[in-house]
Write an enzyme that holds these catalytic residues in place. Structure first.
Site, PDB file in Angstrom:
ATOM      1  N   GLY A 218       0.772  -1.235   0.000  1.00  0.00           N
ATOM      2  CA  GLY A 218       0.000   0.000   0.000  1.00  0.00           C
ATOM      3  C   GLY A 218       0.798   1.276   0.000  1.00  0.00           C
ATOM      4  N   THR A 222       3.541   0.294  -7.185  1.00  0.00           N
ATOM      5  CA  THR A 222       2.931   0.224  -8.520  1.00  0.00           C
ATOM      6  C   THR A 222       2.568   1.609  -9.023  1.00  0.00           C
ATOM      7  OG1 THR A 222       2.040  -1.951  -7.909  1.00  0.00           O
ATOM      8  CG2 THR A 222       1.113  -0.882  -9.855  1.00  0.00           C
ATOM      9  N   GLU A 438     -12.414  -0.635  29.999  1.00  0.00           N
ATOM     10  CA  GLU A 438     -11.828   0.456  29.211  1.00  0.00           C
ATOM     11  C   GLU A 438     -11.415   1.617  30.099  1.00  0.00           C
ATOM     12  OE1 GLU A 438     -11.079  -0.305  26.336  1.00  0.00           O
ATOM     13  OE2 GLU A 438     -12.362  -2.059  26.142  1.00  0.00           O
TER      14      GLU A 438
END
Length: 660
Positions: A218, A222, A438
C-alpha cells in the site's frame, strides 16, 4: 494498456465473429450436403399407388426393382408410363405388407431383377450420428484456444503477456505521487537517462540495468511505476510475476525470452514486473522438493538481465513487498543496480497524499489536513486514499454538499477501528464490565509516565471489539524507549486489573485475551530481541521467525539451550508480573476516578482524552452538543494505538480475536 500489434476493437470483433461463424456453418452444412447428394438422381421417381404397381407387374412392364427395408420398392418400367400427366421410367411404391414373401415370389415369376437394401438414413438420424464428433471437435478447439491464453497463433504458449502502454491510457505523473520524494528522485534519474543518455555517458556512466521498488503493502510501488511510464515518454511494458507461471514446463522461461525480445525491439524502453517475488524466490529453499519450473524461469530472468548478451537500453523496474525471499543473484549490482525503499510516509508525506486525494473533491473550510495527517501515523498511501473515499461516501450518506472535517474524522475511526455495531444488544452487566475495563486502560494511560496521550475511550462495539481505549503519539516514532515499553505493558493490563478490583477474581472475564496476547508478545521481544533484560543481556535469543518458511532458515536455525529458554520464560513472566502489579497499584490509588470514568462511559458511551483529564482534575463534564448539528470545526485527530476489549470467542459467535 493494449497488446502489441492489436487491431482496433471493431476490427478484432468482426474478424473473430466471421471466423467462428464460418467454422460452425461449415461443420453443420457438411452432414446436410452428404445427405442431400448421396442419393441424388438425374430424374426423380414419382410415387404410385400399389394398385397401379400391381397392374404394371401383371402386364410384365416392370424390369427391375429395389426393395428398401422390406417396406418400399423403387423400380424401373420396361415401357414408360404416364403418371400425373408426366411420362416416367422409374417409380416408388409403398408395400401394404412388409417383408412379404408372396410379393417376392410374384416378382420372380415375372422375371424381374430384384435388389434389396436397408432404409436410407434420415436427416435426424444422420445428425445423431455426427453430433458426438462435432461436439468432440468443438470441445477440443475450445480447450486448445484456452491453452494458448488468447494467442492468435498455434503453440503460442511461450509468448509474453506483457502489455504495452499506449497513448490512450490514462497518464499518471509524479504530480500524482506524494510521500515518496526520495524514490521519485531515484526514478527521475532513470527517466533522464532514457531521455538524454549522453548527459551521463560522457562522464563514463552507464545506463542502470534495473531498479527494485521495496516497501510494505500500500505504499505506492505500482503507482510509482505508472508515474514513470507517464513521465518517460518511452515504450513501457507491464507484466506481473504470476503471468510467467503456466501449466506447461518451460513456458515461464520462454515468456521471459519473448518479453526481453520485445524490449530490445523497442529500446530504449522500460519493463515493469509487479510482484516479482512470484518468480524470484530464493533457489533451493523449497521444502519437500517439487518441480523446478520456477527456478528455470528465474534462471532465464537472470541471464536476460545480465548474461552473455547485453540488453542495452532495456531497463527493468520491479516491485515487491518481500525482498527477504528474493534470490541473492537477482539483487546484485548489474541486475538490480538500485533498491529503492518506498516506506510508510511521515507527517509531511501524509499531508501531501491527503492533498492529492482531496484536490478534486469539494471540501469544507473546516478541513484541517495537517491535523488529519498528524492523526494517521503509520498509515500508507492506500490507507489514506481509502480514508478519503470513506469520508466522501459518509458525507454523501449524510446529505452534505461538501466533505466536512467530522466526516473525515468518523471515516478515520471506521477505517482504523472498524465500523460501529450499535445494533449489538448487550446486557447491562456486560456494559458495566466493558466500561470498567476500558476505564482501567484509560487511567493507566494518563497516570503512568511514558504512554502516549489518550485520544478516545469508548464502549461502543467496533468490529470484533466490545470497547476501545486508544492513544495517539505526538510525533512520528522511529524507536521506543524502555520506559515507554514498560508503560505500554501497564496500560495493557489496566483493563484486566480493573475487572478484578471492582468485580472480584471470580467474575474476571475473557475480554482481556487481546491485551494478554499483545503484552506477552512485547515482553518476549523485550527479552529475546531488544536486549533490555538484565538477566539475559544484550544478545539475540533465537532467530527471526518471520522467514521460517524458507528451507535454509530451518536447516540452519541456531539452537537455544534449555537453560537459556527457561531463563527467557522466567524473565518474560517477571516483566509481565511487574506490569500487572504496577497496574494494580495505579488503579487502587485512583479507584474513585475509575468509578467516575466508568459512570461517564455508561452515560455517554464515548469520552475524549480531554474529557478523561477533566474527570481526573475533579471537574464536571460539559453537556454534549445536540446530534444532527453541523460538523464542528477543528476536531481532534484520530488514534493510532488501540487496546480493545475483545468479545469472547463462541459467546457472541465471533471468530478468534486478532491481537490489537
Amino acid at each position: 494498456m493494449a497488446d502489441r500489434n492489436t487491431p482496433p476493437k471493431g476490427e478484432m470483433n468482426w474478424a473473430r465473429v466471421s471466423k467462428t461463424l464460418s467454422f460452425w456453418i461449415l461443420i453443420i452444412l457438411i452432414p446436410f450436403a452428404f445427405i442431400k447428394f448421396s442419393g441424388a438422381r438425374s430424374e426423380p421417381a414419382p410415387t404410385i399407388s400399389y394398385s397401379e404397381y400391381d397392374a404394371q407387374l401383371t402386364r410384365g412392364n416392370i424390369t427391375k426393382v429395389n426393395i428398401q427395408a422390406g417396406k418400399q420398392i423403387t423400380g424401373e418400367f420396361r415401357d414408360k408410363v404416364v403418371v400425373n400427366k408426366r411420362s416416367v421410367a422409374r417409380f416408388n411404391v409403398r408395400l401394404p405388407v412388409a417383408d412379404s414373401e408372396k410379393e417376392v415370389d410374384r416378382l420372380r415369376a415375372a422375371n424381374v431383377e430384384i435388389e434389396a437394401q436397408d432404409a436410407r438414413p434420415s436427416i435426424l438420424g444422420t445428425l445423431g450420428y455426427f453430433l458426438p464428433y462435432i461436439l468432440f471437435i468443438g470441445i477440443w478447439l475450445f480447450i486448445f484456444k484456452q491453452m494458448q491464453a488468447g494467442g492468435s497463433k498455434a503453440f503460442s504458449f511461450g509468448k509474453s503477456k506483457a502489455k504495452l502502454l499506449t497513448g490512450d491510457t490514462p497518464k499518471v505523473t509524479f504530480a500524482d505521487v506524494a510521500g515518496a520524494d526520495e524514490a521519485k528522485i531515484e526514478l527521475q534519474e532513470i527517466i533522464e537517462f532514457l531521455k538524454d543518455p549522453q548527459k551521463f555517458t560522457k562522464l563514463g556512466g552507464r545506463l542502470p540495468t534495473g531498479a527494485l521498488l521495496v516497501g510494505p503493502p500500500g505504499t505506492g510501488q505500482t503507482l510509482l511505476a505508472r508515474a514513470v511510464a507517464g513521465e518517460a515518454g518511452r515504450p513501457f511494458f507491464s507484466m506481473s510475476g504470476s503471468d510467467f507461471v503456466e501449466m506447461f514446463v518451460g513456458v515461464g522461461a520462454s515468456r521471459v525470452r519473448d518479453l526481453f525480445e520485445q524490449g530490445k525491439a523497442h529500446a530504449p524502453c522500460i519493463i515493469f514486473i509487479d510482484e516479482i517475488d512470484a518468480v524470484g524466490r530464493h533457489r533451493g529453499a523449497g521444502l519437500g522438493g517439487g518441480h523446478d519450473e520456477r527456478e528455470q524461469t528465474l534462471n532465464q530472468l537472470l541471464v536476460e538481465m545480465d548474461g552473455f548478451e547485453s540488453n542495452e537500453g532495456v531497463i527493468l523496474i520491479a516491485a515487491t513487498n518481500r525482498p527477504d525471499v528474493l534470490d541473492p543473484a537477482l539483487l546484485r549490482p548489474g541486475r538490480f543496480d538500485r533498491q529503492i525503499v518506498v516506506d510508510a510516509p511521515d507527517l509531511r508525506g501524509r499531508e501531501g497524499i491527503l492533498k492529492v486525494h482531496l484536490r478534486n473533491k469539494p471540501i469544507a473550510e473546516d478541513v484541517d489536513i495537517t491535523a488529519l495527517g498528524r492523526g494517521t501515523p503509520g498509515m500508507a498511501g492506500a490507507d489514506l486514499a481509502n480514508l478519503v473515499n470513506e469520508g466522501a461516501l459518509l458525507a454523501a450518506r449524510r446529505g452534505h454538499d461538501k466533505i466536512y472535517m467530522q466526516d473525515l474524522e468518523d471515516a478515520k475511526d471506521k477505517v482504523m477501528l472498524g465500523a460501529e455495531r450499535k445494533s449489538l444488544v448487550m446486557k447491562e452487566e456486560e456494559r458495566r464490565l466493558t466500561a470498567y475495563h476500558e476505564g482501567g486502560h484509560a487511567i493507566c494511560t494518563i497516570k503512568v509516565k511514558g504512554n502516549d496521550p489518550l485520544h478516545k475511550v469508548t464502549i461502543v462495539p467496533r468490529g470484533r471489539a466490545l470497547g476501545l481505549a486508544f492513544t495517539l503519539p505526538e510525533d512520528d516514532r522511529v524507536s521506543i524507549t524502555r520506559q515507554e515499553l514498560e508503560a505500554m505493558l501497564v496500560k495493557a493490563y489496566g483493563g484486566r486489573v480493573a475487572e478484578e478490583l471492582v468485580f472480584g477474581r471470580e467474575r474476571v472475564t475473557t475480554g482481556a485475551a487481546s491485551d494478554i496476547q499483545t503484552a506477552t508478545a512485547i515482553a518476549r521481544r523485550y527479552v529475546s530481541q531488544w536486549g533490555l533484560s538484565e538477566a539475559i543481556g544484550p544478545i539475540l535469543v533465537g532467530d527471526n521467525e518471520q522467514e521460517l518458511f524458507l528451507g535454509r532458515e530451518i536447516q540452519h536455525r541456531r539452537e537455544v539451550s534449555e537453560k537459556t529458554a527457561q531463563l527467557v520464560d522466567s524473565e518474560v513472566r517477571r516483566i509481565i508480573t511487574e506490569a500487572y502489579d504496577r497496574a494494580k497499584v495505579v488503579l487502587t490509588e485512583h479507584m474513585e476516578l475509575l468509578h467516575r470514568v466508568a459512570r461517564a462511559l455508561l452515560e455517554r458511551e464515548t469520552l475524549t482524552g480531554e474529557e478523561v483529564l477533566s474527570l481526573a482534575r475533579g471537574e464536571d463534564l460539559p453537556p454534549r452538543p445536540s446530534e444532527g448539528s453541523l460538523p464542528p470545526t477543528g476536531p481532534t485527530a484520530p488514534a493510532a494505538v488501540t487496546e480493545p476489549r475483545r468479545a469472547t470467542p463462541g459467546l457472541l459467535g465471533g471468530p478468534e480475536p486478532a491481537p490489537a
